[in-house]
Design a protein around this motif. Structure first.
Motif, PDB file in Angstrom:
ATOM      1  N   LYS A  46      -6.276  -1.911 -10.221  1.00 27.97           N
ATOM      2  CA  LYS A  46      -6.784  -3.432 -10.444  1.00 27.97           C
ATOM      3  C   LYS A  46      -8.454  -3.721  -9.763  1.00 27.97           C
ATOM      4  O   LYS A  46      -9.431  -4.253  -9.557  1.00 27.97           O
ATOM      5  N   ILE A  47      -7.560  -4.448  -8.779  1.00 30.95           N
ATOM      6  CA  ILE A  47      -8.585  -5.155  -7.076  1.00 30.95           C
ATOM      7  C   ILE A  47      -9.612  -3.889  -6.859  1.00 30.95           C
ATOM      8  O   ILE A  47     -11.076  -4.010  -6.678  1.00 30.95           O
ATOM      9  N   ALA A  48      -8.873  -2.814  -7.498  1.00 31.81           N
ATOM     10  CA  ALA A  48     -10.773  -1.938  -5.947  1.00 31.81           C
ATOM     11  C   ALA A  48     -11.274  -1.497  -8.150  1.00 31.81           C
ATOM     12  O   ALA A  48     -13.144  -2.135  -6.978  1.00 31.81           O
ATOM     13  N   PHE A  49     -11.421  -1.421  -8.872  1.00 31.39           N
ATOM     14  CA  PHE A  49     -12.209  -1.884  -9.713  1.00 31.39           C
ATOM     15  C   PHE A  49     -12.877  -2.947 -10.103  1.00 31.39           C
ATOM     16  O   PHE A  49     -14.378  -3.434 -10.114  1.00 31.39           O
ATOM     17  N   MET A  50     -12.163  -3.993  -9.757  1.00 31.83           N
ATOM     18  CA  MET A  50     -12.985  -6.046 -10.258  1.00 31.83           C
ATOM     19  C   MET A  50     -14.262  -6.022  -8.620  1.00 31.83           C
ATOM     20  O   MET A  50     -15.270  -6.093  -8.142  1.00 31.83           O
ATOM     21  N   THR A  51     -13.632  -4.981  -6.923  1.00 32.39           N
ATOM     22  CA  THR A  51     -14.637  -4.832  -6.355  1.00 32.39           C
ATOM     23  C   THR A  51     -15.578  -3.931  -7.103  1.00 32.39           C
ATOM     24  O   THR A  51     -16.927  -4.606  -6.088  1.00 32.39           O
ATOM     25  N   LEU A  52     -15.535  -2.881  -7.555  1.00 31.93           N
ATOM     26  CA  LEU A  52     -16.944  -2.351  -7.608  1.00 31.93           C
ATOM     27  C   LEU A  52     -17.243  -3.232  -8.402  1.00 31.93           C
ATOM     28  O   LEU A  52     -18.948  -2.982  -8.593  1.00 31.93           O
ATOM     29  N   ASP A  53     -16.566  -3.726  -9.703  1.00 29.42           N
ATOM     30  CA  ASP A  53     -17.742  -4.755 -10.853  1.00 29.42           C
ATOM     31  C   ASP A  53     -19.040  -5.384 -10.078  1.00 29.42           C
ATOM     32  O   ASP A  53     -19.501  -5.423 -10.429  1.00 29.42           O
ATOM     33  N   ARG A  54     -17.637  -6.295  -8.553  1.00 31.21           N
ATOM     34  CA  ARG A  54     -18.942  -7.077  -8.431  1.00 31.21           C
ATOM     35  C   ARG A  54     -19.613  -6.786  -7.450  1.00 31.21           C
ATOM     36  O   ARG A  54     -21.339  -6.741  -7.500  1.00 31.21           O
ATOM     37  N   GLY A  55     -19.573  -5.553  -6.828  1.00 33.20           N
ATOM     38  CA  GLY A  55     -21.371  -4.272  -6.545  1.00 33.20           C
ATOM     39  C   GLY A  55     -21.702  -4.636  -7.357  1.00 33.20           C
ATOM     40  O   GLY A  55     -23.206  -4.348  -7.220  1.00 33.20           O
ATOM     41  N   LEU A  56     -21.248  -3.642  -8.352  1.00 32.65           N
ATOM     42  CA  LEU A  56     -22.414  -2.888  -8.941  1.00 32.65           C
ATOM     43  C   LEU A  56     -22.956  -4.598  -9.600  1.00 32.65           C
ATOM     44  O   LEU A  56     -24.493  -4.084 -10.252  1.00 32.65           O
ATOM     45  N   GLU A  57     -22.625  -5.470  -9.935  1.00 27.97           N
ATOM     46  CA  GLU A  57     -23.586  -6.870 -10.416  1.00 27.97           C
ATOM     47  C   GLU A  57     -24.722  -6.686  -9.231  1.00 27.97           C
ATOM     48  O   GLU A  57     -25.711  -7.386  -9.972  1.00 27.97           O
ATOM     49  N   PHE A  88       0.876  -0.662  -0.020  1.00 27.14           N
ATOM     50  CA  PHE A  88       0.260   0.210   0.122  1.00 27.14           C
ATOM     51  C   PHE A  88       0.191   1.392   0.279  1.00 27.14           C
ATOM     52  O   PHE A  88       0.491   2.467   0.196  1.00 27.14           O
ATOM     53  N   ALA A  89       2.308   1.196  -0.138  1.00 22.54           N
ATOM     54  CA  ALA A  89       3.128   2.795   0.240  1.00 22.54           C
ATOM     55  C   ALA A  89       2.979   2.879  -1.479  1.00 22.54           C
ATOM     56  O   ALA A  89       2.218   2.389  -2.254  1.00 22.54           O
ATOM     57  N   THR A  90       3.061   4.755  -1.256  1.00 17.43           N
ATOM     58  CA  THR A  90       3.079   5.665  -2.365  1.00 17.43           C
ATOM     59  C   THR A  90       3.571   4.980  -3.142  1.00 17.43           C
ATOM     60  O   THR A  90       5.131   4.905  -3.210  1.00 17.43           O
ATOM     61  N   GLY A  91       3.324   4.794  -4.683  1.00 17.63           N
ATOM     62  CA  GLY A  91       4.270   4.643  -5.937  1.00 17.63           C
ATOM     63  C   GLY A  91       4.770   2.690  -5.641  1.00 17.63           C
ATOM     64  O   GLY A  91       5.124   2.630  -6.932  1.00 17.63           O
ATOM     65  N   GLN A  92       3.895   2.231  -4.829  1.00 16.72           N
ATOM     66  CA  GLN A  92       3.746   0.852  -5.324  1.00 16.72           C
ATOM     67  C   GLN A  92       2.340   0.380  -4.828  1.00 16.72           C
ATOM     68  O   GLN A  92       1.802   0.194  -4.858  1.00 16.72           O
ATOM     69  N   ASN A  93       3.100  -1.260  -6.204  1.00 19.03           N
ATOM     70  CA  ASN A  93       1.442  -1.678  -7.042  1.00 19.03           C
ATOM     71  C   ASN A  93       0.926  -0.488  -6.764  1.00 19.03           C
ATOM     72  O   ASN A  93      -0.781  -2.021  -6.766  1.00 19.03           O
ATOM     73  N   GLU A  94       0.855  -0.163  -7.573  1.00 18.72           N
ATOM     74  CA  GLU A  94      -0.814   1.194  -7.718  1.00 18.72           C
ATOM     75  C   GLU A  94      -1.523   0.395  -9.180  1.00 18.72           C
ATOM     76  O   GLU A  94      -2.889   0.915  -9.293  1.00 18.72           O
ATOM     77  N   GLU A  95      -0.778  -0.174 -10.518  1.00 14.94           N
ATOM     78  CA  GLU A  95      -2.090  -0.743 -11.294  1.00 14.94           C
ATOM     79  C   GLU A  95      -2.582  -1.904 -10.572  1.00 14.94           C
ATOM     80  O   GLU A  95      -3.873  -1.745 -10.979  1.00 14.94           O
ATOM     81  N   MET A  96      -1.751  -2.739  -9.476  1.00 18.85           N
ATOM     82  CA  MET A  96      -2.349  -3.923  -9.153  1.00 18.85           C
ATOM     83  C   MET A  96      -3.775  -3.260  -8.392  1.00 18.85           C
ATOM     84  O   MET A  96      -5.275  -4.200  -7.599  1.00 18.85           O
ATOM     85  N   ARG A  97      -2.999  -2.637  -7.478  1.00 15.24           N
ATOM     86  CA  ARG A  97      -4.395  -1.649  -6.180  1.00 15.24           C
ATOM     87  C   ARG A  97      -5.847  -1.507  -7.111  1.00 15.24           C
ATOM     88  O   ARG A  97      -6.702  -1.573  -6.434  1.00 15.24           O
ATOM     89  N   ILE A 149     -21.186  -0.705  -0.493  1.00 13.80           N
ATOM     90  CA  ILE A 149     -20.921   0.171  -0.063  1.00 13.80           C
ATOM     91  C   ILE A 149     -19.128  -0.612  -0.085  1.00 13.80           C
ATOM     92  O   ILE A 149     -18.689  -1.021  -0.249  1.00 13.80           O
ATOM     93  N   LEU A 150     -18.044   0.807  -0.865  1.00 13.04           N
ATOM     94  CA  LEU A 150     -16.783   0.142  -1.941  1.00 13.04           C
ATOM     95  C   LEU A 150     -16.029   1.167  -0.291  1.00 13.04           C
ATOM     96  O   LEU A 150     -16.107   2.158  -0.374  1.00 13.04           O
TER      97      LEU A 150
END
Length: 91
Positions: free
Chosen positions: A19-30, A8-17, A40-41
Protein backbone atom coordinates in the motif's frame (compact mmCIF):
# COMPACT_ATOMS: atom_id res chain seq x y z
CA UNK A 1 10.32 8.37 11.58
CA UNK A 2 12.34 5.21 12.07
CA UNK A 3 10.80 1.85 11.21
CA UNK A 4 11.38 -1.29 13.19
CA UNK A 5 13.56 -3.77 11.30
CA UNK A 6 10.91 -6.50 11.46
CA UNK A 7 8.52 -4.27 9.46
CA UNK A 8 10.56 -5.27 6.40
CA UNK A 9 10.99 -8.95 7.26
CA UNK A 10 9.68 -11.45 4.73
CA UNK A 11 6.08 -12.29 5.47
CA UNK A 12 5.64 -9.28 7.78
CA UNK A 13 3.43 -6.31 6.89
CA UNK A 14 3.45 -7.16 3.18
CA UNK A 15 0.01 -5.66 2.57
CA UNK A 16 1.00 -2.38 4.28
CA UNK A 17 4.32 -2.21 2.42
CA UNK A 18 2.49 -2.74 -0.87
CA UNK A 19 0.00 0.00 0.00
CA UNK A 20 2.77 2.45 0.91
CA UNK A 21 4.72 1.66 -2.27
CA UNK A 22 1.73 2.38 -4.49
CA UNK A 23 0.73 5.49 -2.54
CA UNK A 24 4.26 6.77 -3.15
CA UNK A 25 4.05 5.84 -6.84
CA UNK A 26 0.71 7.64 -7.15
CA UNK A 27 2.20 10.82 -5.67
CA UNK A 28 4.98 10.66 -8.24
CA UNK A 29 2.53 10.07 -11.07
CA UNK A 30 0.48 13.08 -9.93
CA UNK A 31 3.68 15.13 -10.17
CA UNK A 32 4.21 13.93 -13.74
CA UNK A 33 0.62 14.74 -14.67
CA UNK A 34 1.15 18.29 -13.40
CA UNK A 35 4.12 18.70 -15.76
CA UNK A 36 6.99 17.06 -13.90
CA UNK A 37 9.54 15.29 -16.04
CA UNK A 38 11.12 12.53 -13.93
CA UNK A 39 10.29 10.57 -10.79
CA UNK A 40 12.42 7.99 -9.07
CA UNK A 41 10.60 5.40 -7.01
CA UNK A 42 13.13 3.97 -4.59
CA UNK A 43 11.26 1.03 -3.17
CA UNK A 44 11.62 -2.71 -2.97
CA UNK A 45 10.64 -3.37 -6.54
CA UNK A 46 12.86 -6.39 -6.97
CA UNK A 47 9.96 -8.79 -7.14
CA UNK A 48 8.56 -9.35 -10.63
CA UNK A 49 5.01 -9.06 -9.31
CA UNK A 50 5.71 -5.57 -7.88
CA UNK A 51 7.39 -4.45 -11.10
CA UNK A 52 4.38 -5.61 -13.13
CA UNK A 53 2.10 -3.68 -10.79
CA UNK A 54 4.20 -0.52 -11.08
CA UNK A 55 4.25 -0.81 -14.86
CA UNK A 56 0.49 -1.44 -14.98
CA UNK A 57 -0.23 1.61 -12.82
CA UNK A 58 2.00 3.80 -15.00
CA UNK A 59 0.30 2.54 -18.17
CA UNK A 60 -3.11 3.32 -16.62
CA UNK A 61 -2.03 6.92 -16.05
CA UNK A 62 -0.48 7.34 -19.50
CA UNK A 63 0.63 4.87 -22.16
CA UNK A 64 3.30 7.44 -23.11
CA UNK A 65 5.30 7.21 -19.89
CA UNK A 66 8.76 5.71 -20.19
CA UNK A 67 9.43 3.34 -17.29
CA UNK A 68 12.91 2.07 -16.46
CA UNK A 69 13.80 -0.43 -13.73
CA UNK A 70 17.39 -0.26 -12.49
CA UNK A 71 18.86 -3.24 -10.68
CA UNK A 72 22.16 -2.99 -8.88
CA UNK A 73 24.12 -6.19 -8.36
CA UNK A 74 27.01 -6.12 -5.92
CA UNK A 75 29.54 -8.93 -5.84
CA UNK A 76 32.01 -7.22 -3.50
CA UNK A 77 32.26 -9.28 -0.33
CA UNK A 78 33.62 -6.27 1.58
CA UNK A 79 30.64 -4.11 0.61
CA UNK A 80 28.15 -6.88 1.38
CA UNK A 81 29.71 -7.55 4.79
CA UNK A 82 29.67 -3.83 5.61
CA UNK A 83 26.01 -3.54 4.60
CA UNK A 84 25.10 -6.53 6.77
CA UNK A 85 27.02 -5.08 9.73
CA UNK A 86 25.16 -1.77 9.38
CA UNK A 87 21.79 -3.57 9.19
CA UNK A 88 22.59 -5.63 12.27
CA UNK A 89 23.76 -2.55 14.17
CA UNK A 90 20.58 -0.64 13.30
CA UNK A 91 18.18 -3.54 13.97
Amino acid sequence: CKSKANFFATGQNEEMREKIAFMTLDRGLEYLIRGGEVIILDATNSMEKRRRGVLRRCEEVSPHLNVVFVEVICNSEAVLMNNMAVKIKNS
